[in-house]
Write a protein that holds these residues in place. Structure first.
Motif, PDB file in Angstrom:
ATOM      1  N   UNK A 199      23.946  11.117 -18.027  1.00 35.64           N
ATOM      2  CA  UNK A 199      25.143  11.049 -17.182  1.00 35.64           C
ATOM      3  C   UNK A 199      26.401  10.793 -18.007  1.00 35.64           C
ATOM      4  N   UNK A 200      26.278   9.903 -18.994  1.00 33.78           N
ATOM      5  CA  UNK A 200      27.443   9.588 -19.821  1.00 33.78           C
ATOM      6  C   UNK A 200      27.908  10.808 -20.612  1.00 33.78           C
ATOM      7  N   UNK A 201      26.974  11.515 -21.233  1.00 30.91           N
ATOM      8  CA  UNK A 201      27.359  12.666 -22.060  1.00 30.91           C
ATOM      9  C   UNK A 201      27.881  13.816 -21.204  1.00 30.91           C
ATOM     10  N   UNK A 202      27.213  14.118 -20.097  1.00 31.77           N
ATOM     11  CA  UNK A 202      27.661  15.221 -19.250  1.00 31.77           C
ATOM     12  C   UNK A 202      29.046  14.951 -18.672  1.00 31.77           C
ATOM     13  N   UNK A 203      29.277  13.720 -18.215  1.00 32.18           N
ATOM     14  CA  UNK A 203      30.579  13.385 -17.653  1.00 32.18           C
ATOM     15  C   UNK A 203      31.663  13.436 -18.713  1.00 32.18           C
ATOM     16  N   UNK A 204      31.361  12.949 -19.919  1.00 28.47           N
ATOM     17  CA  UNK A 204      32.350  12.968 -20.996  1.00 28.47           C
ATOM     18  C   UNK A 204      32.705  14.374 -21.440  1.00 28.47           C
ATOM     19  N   UNK A 205      31.727  15.254 -21.510  1.00 27.42           N
ATOM     20  CA  UNK A 205      32.015  16.639 -21.906  1.00 27.42           C
ATOM     21  C   UNK A 205      32.760  17.378 -20.800  1.00 27.42           C
ATOM     22  N   UNK A 206      32.433  17.067 -19.546  1.00 27.47           N
ATOM     23  CA  UNK A 206      33.125  17.723 -18.437  1.00 27.47           C
ATOM     24  C   UNK A 206      34.608  17.326 -18.404  1.00 27.47           C
TER      25      UNK A 206
END
Length: 249
Positions: A51-58
């Motif tokens: 969740x952290x990585x996907x949200x940060x890249x988005x």
């Protein structure tokens, strides 16, 4: 992936720690997820990292060439050098075998800082026997890595409270910096627990894509009274004469 109360708690607490550590230069706060085997520790921390990585890249906060999340496991009878090599293996850093512990650690820390690592997961923490010098040295290595790498550390293991992790002067430092999140089997004895269980089953059923499935079937089965089922007979039954092999002469 179906969200459980444990995974939601780990994700919410982890996000708070990441925000808190964003401007910290030392003494960063972390998490320790502890509980019996099979209670969702690895699933919960993996979901936090995803969740952290996907949200940060988005949002554009994490560039494509960065590695914000690192996941390693503590090998049995680990030494500080072995632990540093696990980090190097995850990020694909080739290291000559002649490198010392200090050289391996410095290379790993420098590269993780360059890659923008902000979240570090260390699983199988119970492999550290903190009652011995061999087990205490990797614990000090984890503390040193958490000081060198500007990231939030999340540790997970089976009943790590019983390993002496929070004992002594070293344990006092860990207890003051890390928040312990215990995990347990999903229970459904009380009305509140049954409500959470039914909600979980309903969410799981909605995610299924079955051709001949009637909606609500799994929820009806989960709500059935287990006491109405006949108890299992665990006695060892004698072998059937028809299956008995003839003796060899």
């Amino acid at each position: 992936m179906v969200s459980t109360p444990t995974s939601r708690h780990v994700t919410a607490t982890g996000r708070k720690r990441i925000l808190l550590n964003r401007h910290q230069h030392s003494a960063r706060r972390g998490l320790i997820v502890s509980g019996p085997a099979g209670t969702g520790k690895t699933t919960a921390i993996t979901q936090l990292g995803r969740n952290y990585e996907q949200l940060g890249r988005r949002r554009g906060e994490i560039l494509p060439d960065l590695m914000p999340v690192v996941y390693v496991t503590v090998p049995p009878a680990a030494t500080p050098k072995m632990l540093a090599i696990e980090f190097a293996r995850f990020i694909g850093l080739p290291l000559p075998s002649r490198f010392s512990q200090v050289e391996v650690t410095n290379k790993v820390c420098d590269l993780l800082c360059t890659l923008g690592c902000r979240l570090v997961f260390i699983a199988e923490l119970h492999n550290l026997d903190l009652g011995t010098r061999v087990g205490a040295e990797p614990s000090d290595q984890i503390k040193y890595l958490s000081e060198r790498i500007p990231a939030t550390f999340v540790l997970a293991g089976v009943d790590v409270e019983g390993t002496g992790l929070f004992a002594g002067r070293r344990g006092g430092q860990i207890a003051s910096r890390y928040t312990l999140i215990p995990t347990s089997p999903f229970r459904h004895k009380t009305e509140e627990q049954r409500g959470s269980w039914c909600s979980l089953v309903a969410t799981l059923e909605e995610s299924l894509r079955l051709r001949a499935h009637r909606p609500g079937t799994l929820l009806d089965l989960s709500a059935a009274d287990a006491a109405a089922r006949p108890p299992r007979d665990h006695r060892v039954l004698p072998e059937s004469p028809r299956r008995r092999q003839p003796p060899h002469h």
